[in-house]
Design a protein around this motif. Structure first.
Motif, PDB file in Angstrom:
ATOM      1  N   ASP A  61       5.772   2.685  -6.239  1.00 26.61           N
ATOM      2  CA  ASP A  61       4.658   3.651  -6.511  1.00 26.61           C
ATOM      3  C   ASP A  61       4.087   4.402  -5.459  1.00 26.61           C
ATOM      4  OD1 ASP A  61       2.455   4.864  -8.019  1.00 26.61           O
ATOM      5  OD2 ASP A  61       1.356   3.146  -8.287  1.00 26.61           O
ATOM      6  N   LEU A  62       4.520   5.433  -5.028  1.00 31.99           N
ATOM      7  CA  LEU A  62       3.897   6.214  -3.817  1.00 31.99           C
ATOM      8  C   LEU A  62       2.713   6.874  -3.736  1.00 31.99           C
ATOM      9  CD1 LEU A  62       7.329   7.980  -3.190  1.00 31.99           C
ATOM     10  CD2 LEU A  62       6.854   5.852  -2.421  1.00 31.99           C
ATOM     11  N   GLU A  77       0.704  -1.270  -0.036  1.00 30.52           N
ATOM     12  CA  GLU A  77       0.160  -0.115  -0.140  1.00 30.52           C
ATOM     13  C   GLU A  77       0.780   1.249  -0.001  1.00 30.52           C
ATOM     14  OE1 GLU A  77      -2.737   0.043   3.013  1.00 30.52           O
ATOM     15  OE2 GLU A  77      -3.817  -1.806   2.589  1.00 30.52           O
ATOM     16  N   GLU A  78       2.141   1.267   0.781  1.00 28.72           N
ATOM     17  CA  GLU A  78       2.789   2.341   0.904  1.00 28.72           C
ATOM     18  C   GLU A  78       3.737   2.624  -0.078  1.00 28.72           C
ATOM     19  OE1 GLU A  78       2.172   4.771   3.149  1.00 28.72           O
ATOM     20  OE2 GLU A  78       0.413   3.559   4.200  1.00 28.72           O
ATOM     21  N   LEU A  79       4.350   1.628  -0.754  1.00 30.35           N
ATOM     22  CA  LEU A  79       5.428   1.536  -1.696  1.00 30.35           C
ATOM     23  C   LEU A  79       5.065   1.068  -3.129  1.00 30.35           C
ATOM     24  CD1 LEU A  79       8.389   0.632   0.424  1.00 30.35           C
ATOM     25  CD2 LEU A  79       7.459   2.730   0.230  1.00 30.35           C
ATOM     26  N   LEU A  81       3.025   9.883   0.805  1.00 31.81           N
ATOM     27  CA  LEU A  81       4.248   9.777   0.957  1.00 31.81           C
ATOM     28  C   LEU A  81       4.794  10.539  -0.346  1.00 31.81           C
ATOM     29  CD1 LEU A  81       5.231   6.030   1.367  1.00 31.81           C
ATOM     30  CD2 LEU A  81       5.357   7.904   3.131  1.00 31.81           C
ATOM     31  N   GLU A  82       5.933  11.554   0.071  1.00 30.41           N
ATOM     32  CA  GLU A  82       6.495  12.478  -1.073  1.00 30.41           C
ATOM     33  C   GLU A  82       7.322  11.860  -1.521  1.00 30.41           C
ATOM     34  OE1 GLU A  82       7.287  16.302   0.262  1.00 30.41           O
ATOM     35  OE2 GLU A  82       5.155  16.387   1.100  1.00 30.41           O
TER      36      GLU A  82
END
Length: 122
Positions: A73-74, A29-31, A79-80
């Motif tokens: 894929d942020l 989910e985050e990366l 997340l920036e």
């Protein structure tokens, strides 16, 4: 690559949901990448601090090694940026209450832990 996840999500999971599965889900989910979650390397506790009114338990899993940031894929709303650091660089970048976890994780991975998980604060 290790992934550390505060235990706040864990309290809301069904009993059958394994922490390793939650780790894989959160990394994706985050990366935006899929990882094979290996051993649980370090468990650490932090007391309430500043704007966080509750203590947290952090689980650090061995998620393998990455060779670059291709394929990440942020989620822009969360997340920036993402970066890779050596363990020494990570310790310099992290808050002083989190940095010891890096050393403990490196030692645990080198020793092929678990039995007798290392303590973060020795």
């Amino acid at each position: 690559m290790t992934w550390t996840e505060p235990a706040t999500w864990y309290a809301n999971l069904p009993a059958f949901y394994a922490a390793a599965a939650a780790c894989a889900r959160e990394v994706h989910e985050e990366l935006g990448i899929s990882v094979s979650v290996g051993d649980l390397l370090v468990v650490d506790w932090a007391p309430p601090a500043e704007r966080r009114p509750r203590a947290i338990i952090s689980f650090t899993f061995d998620c393998g090694t990455i060779s670059g940031l291709d394929g990440f894929d942020l989620p822009q709303q969360e997340l920036e940026d993402v970066a890779c650091f050596s363990s020494q660089e990570a310790e310099q970048q992290l808050p002083s209450n989190v940095a010891p976890r890096v050393r403990a994780t490196v030692r645990a991975r080198a020793r092929n832990v678990p039995p007798g998980w290392p303590r973060v604060r020795e």
